[in-house]
Enzyme design. Structure first.
Site, PDB file in Angstrom:
ATOM      1  N   PHE A 249     -16.578 -27.585  70.594  1.00 50.90           N
ATOM      2  CA  PHE A 249     -16.369 -28.174  71.912  1.00 50.90           C
ATOM      3  C   PHE A 249     -15.478 -27.786  72.964  1.00 50.90           C
ATOM      4  CE2 PHE A 249     -13.006 -30.644  69.710  1.00 50.90           C
ATOM      5  CZ  PHE A 249     -12.363 -29.824  70.644  1.00 50.90           C
TER       6      PHE A 249
ATOM      7  N   GLU B   7     -22.719 -30.281  71.300  1.00 50.05           N
ATOM      8  CA  GLU B   7     -23.195 -31.556  71.786  1.00 50.05           C
ATOM      9  C   GLU B   7     -21.892 -32.769  73.080  1.00 50.05           C
ATOM     10  OE1 GLU B   7     -22.605 -31.458  68.832  1.00 50.05           O
ATOM     11  OE2 GLU B   7     -21.819 -32.915  67.833  1.00 50.05           O
ATOM     12  N   LYS B   8     -21.035 -32.123  72.622  1.00 49.41           N
ATOM     13  CA  LYS B   8     -19.980 -32.933  73.681  1.00 49.41           C
ATOM     14  C   LYS B   8     -19.975 -32.377  74.530  1.00 49.41           C
ATOM     15  CE  LYS B   8     -17.203 -34.641  69.602  1.00 49.41           C
ATOM     16  NZ  LYS B   8     -16.693 -33.603  68.508  1.00 49.41           N
TER      17      LYS B   8
ATOM     18  N   SER C 216     -15.318 -25.608  63.482  1.00 49.31           N
ATOM     19  CA  SER C 216     -14.337 -26.962  61.572  1.00 49.31           C
ATOM     20  C   SER C 216     -14.903 -26.265  59.975  1.00 49.31           C
ATOM     21  CB  SER C 216     -14.368 -28.660  61.953  1.00 49.31           C
ATOM     22  OG  SER C 216     -15.932 -28.682  61.353  1.00 49.31           O
TER      23      SER C 216
ATOM     24  N   CYS D 221      -8.503 -22.507  68.794  1.00 47.55           N
ATOM     25  CA  CYS D 221      -7.998 -22.434  67.603  1.00 47.55           C
ATOM     26  C   CYS D 221      -7.551 -21.990  67.322  1.00 47.55           C
ATOM     27  CB  CYS D 221      -9.728 -21.442  67.181  1.00 47.55           C
ATOM     28  SG  CYS D 221      -9.954 -20.220  67.235  1.00 47.55           S
TER      29      CYS D 221
ATOM     30  N   GLU E 120      -5.383 -29.999  59.844  1.00 46.21           N
ATOM     31  CA  GLU E 120      -5.875 -29.209  61.394  1.00 46.21           C
ATOM     32  C   GLU E 120      -5.547 -30.271  61.851  1.00 46.21           C
ATOM     33  OE1 GLU E 120      -9.349 -27.562  62.625  1.00 46.21           O
ATOM     34  OE2 GLU E 120      -8.395 -25.965  63.522  1.00 46.21           O
TER      35      GLU E 120
END
Ligand code: NAD
Length: 493
Positions: A172, A199-200, A249, A304, A377
């Protein structure tokens, strides 16, 4: 709502099952060059994280629709792979021009669905645009090798051929940049592609597909399917898909890596991170503090390559005091507010604060390696402060961490910087640079638990990922004299 003013010419409206009878935009799939509303009865709300408004609904693509997308990609492959590379490049030239034209609309969509500030959303698009620009040089990037006369009258050369149907699965946090890390290189190499956006925030991918069509990409070369775990598993299992690019992730990434590799596919999997900065006492204080604040809290820490941990060598108190002062000055607001420094985080899954996704910059001091906040994280605007008595101890802290996406050092000593560059175990190193994300002529080289696979994203490695080497040995000589038959293993003569 704002979204209606955007460019989604292909969105359909569906009556919401709620009593409000409000019409909600449904995000289409993109199959064989056509934007189609999914027949699925199940959909997920895409929510504006600054307001909680439902922006659109993203369908959970049915298996038949997924198969249709793969089949469209498979059918498009033979003629696309034989389209001259110069023609494929020209479509990328056009695409980069169209992305520039629509960058404001793309950025507004990103801010609406993802939450980051408009300025940051521009950067999201721009860093993806640079990969499109890079793909414009594919003829050179994909060039093979040639050695004449490896034996008398025999030459050997290698060519890099496209693989076939490839797929991309996106997170996302960079709704434009990460799809653009994937499909431009893949298709310009001659592959066809099935993209599964997050999907977000699926809107930017649809806008990019519209632009790719306008740029002249033939039907079926790029396809988009929406959904979550089921469609991802279908991508891993489908025998027609040859390679998968994943960013997200570790839980999803290692699952996809294992499942798709077991099916014989190539996988490049960019995953989670815990990026450290080491600050030496000789660092330029003002510049280093600015870098820490920007890289720790920019994009609300949802990068990230965000710096989430700083290790101060020596006395940390003066540094921490100033860090708190600067963090306090940051403005948290909706990403559309012009002077917002950081917007909301993506989801509201915080017990007790279910309606608000806003988290202010947070600094935790006295952190040690055994703490939960250090081991996991966080992916939010949280900067952990640790202390080390020596430079060696600081390097040791970083190297013990399981992740290896990025690490930075702040110092005015060339010798220290050189030692850091040599000894640090992270794939992307910044020397007085807080977020060392390489431009597309290099590759994105996360390592350790931040990456699974062999060939990294974009740059030369990206082209290698999306191509298969074929090596040809040819003999053209006068065979009139004849040399008789020999059953011995041929050796160079
Ligand atoms: P995520 O793993 O939740 O989702 C990524 C994609 O995987 C989505 O498309 C999602 O639908 C799918 N997915 C999620 N769980 C799945 C499962 N169990 N089975 C199959 N598919 C699944 O990641 P996210 O929350 O969207 O993104 C944030 C993460 O991405 C962070 O960990 C961040 O560090 C990482 N990230 C890494 C990089 C990098 O280059 N290393 C870049 C950006 C983000």
């Amino acid at each position: 709502p704002q979204i209606l003013a955007l460019r989604f010419s292909h969105f359909s409206t569906a009556a919401q099952p709620s009593s409000s009878k409000r019409k909600t935009l449904r995000v289409p799939n993109f199959i064989g060059g056509t934007f189609v509303d999914s027949q699925s009865s199940t959909a997920i709300d895409v929510i504006n994280p600054a307001t909680q408004e439902v922006v659109s609904q993203v369908p959970l693509t049915t298996n038949e629709e997924f198969k249709a997308a793969v089949s469209a990609a498979k059918q498009a492959f033979p003629s696309w792979r034989s389209t001259p590379v110069t023609a494929r490049q020209r479509i990328m030239f056009k695409l980069q021009e169209l992305i520039r034209r629509d960058i404001d609309k793309l950025a507004m969509n990103i801010t609406t669905e993802q939450g980051k500030t408009l300025k940051d959303a521009h950067g999201d698009v721009f860093r993806g645009l640079e990969v499109v620009e890079h793909a414009c040089g594919m003829a050179t990037l994909q060039m093979g090798e040639y050695v004449p006369n490896v034996s008398n009258g025999i030459d050997t050369y290698s060519i890099r051929e496209p693989l076939g149907v490839c797929a991309g699965i996106c997170p996302f946090n960079f709704p434009a940049m990460i799809p653009l890390w994937m499909f431009p290189l893949a298709v310009t190499c001659g592959n066809t592609f099935v993209l599964k956006p997050s999907e977000k925030d699926p809107g930017a991918s649809i806008m990019l597909a519209e632009l790719a069509m306008e740029a002249g990409l033939p039907n079926g070369v790029l396809n988009i399917v929406h959904g979550t775990n089921d469609v991802v598993n279908a991508i891993c299992d489908d025998d027609n898909i040859r390679a998968i690019s994943f960013v997200g992730s570790n839980i999803a990434g290692m699952h996809i890596y294992a499942r798709a590799s077991a099916k014989g596919k190539r996988v490049q999997s960019n995953m989670g991170a815990k990026n450290h900065a080491i600050v030496l006492p000789d660092a330029n204080m003002d510049a280093a503090l600015n870098a820490l604040v920007a890289a720790g809290f920019g994009a609300a820490g949802q990068r990230c390559m965000a710096l989430s941990t700083v290790v101060f060598v020596g006395d940390s108190q003066p540094w921490e005091n100033k860090l708190v002062e600067r963090a306090k000055a940051l403005k948290v607001n909706a990403g559309t507010v012009p002077d917002a420094d950081l917007g909301p985080v993506i989801s509201k899954q915080v017990p007790g604060y279910e309606q608000g996704n806003f988290i202010g910059p947070t600094i935790l001091s006295g952190v040690t390696a055994d703490m939960e906040c250090y081991k996991e994280e966080i992916f939010g605007p949280v900067l952990l402060c640790m202390k080390a008595d020596s430079f060696e101890e600081a390097i040791d802290i970083v190297n013990r961490n399981k992740y290896g996406n990025g690490a930075a050092i702040f110092t005015t000593s060339g010798a220290a910087a050189r030692k850091f560059q040599t000894e640090i175990e992270a794939g992307q190193v910044g020397i007085n640079v807080p977020i060392p994300v390489p431009l597309p002529f290099f590759s994105f080289t996360g390592s350790k638990a931040s990456f699974a696979g062999d060939l990294n994203f974009y740059g030369k490695a990206g082209v290698n990922f999306f191509t298969q080497i074929k090596t040809i040995t040819q003999q053209w000589k006068d065979l009139a004299a004849g040399s008789g038959v020999s059953l011995a293993m041929p050796t160079s003569q």
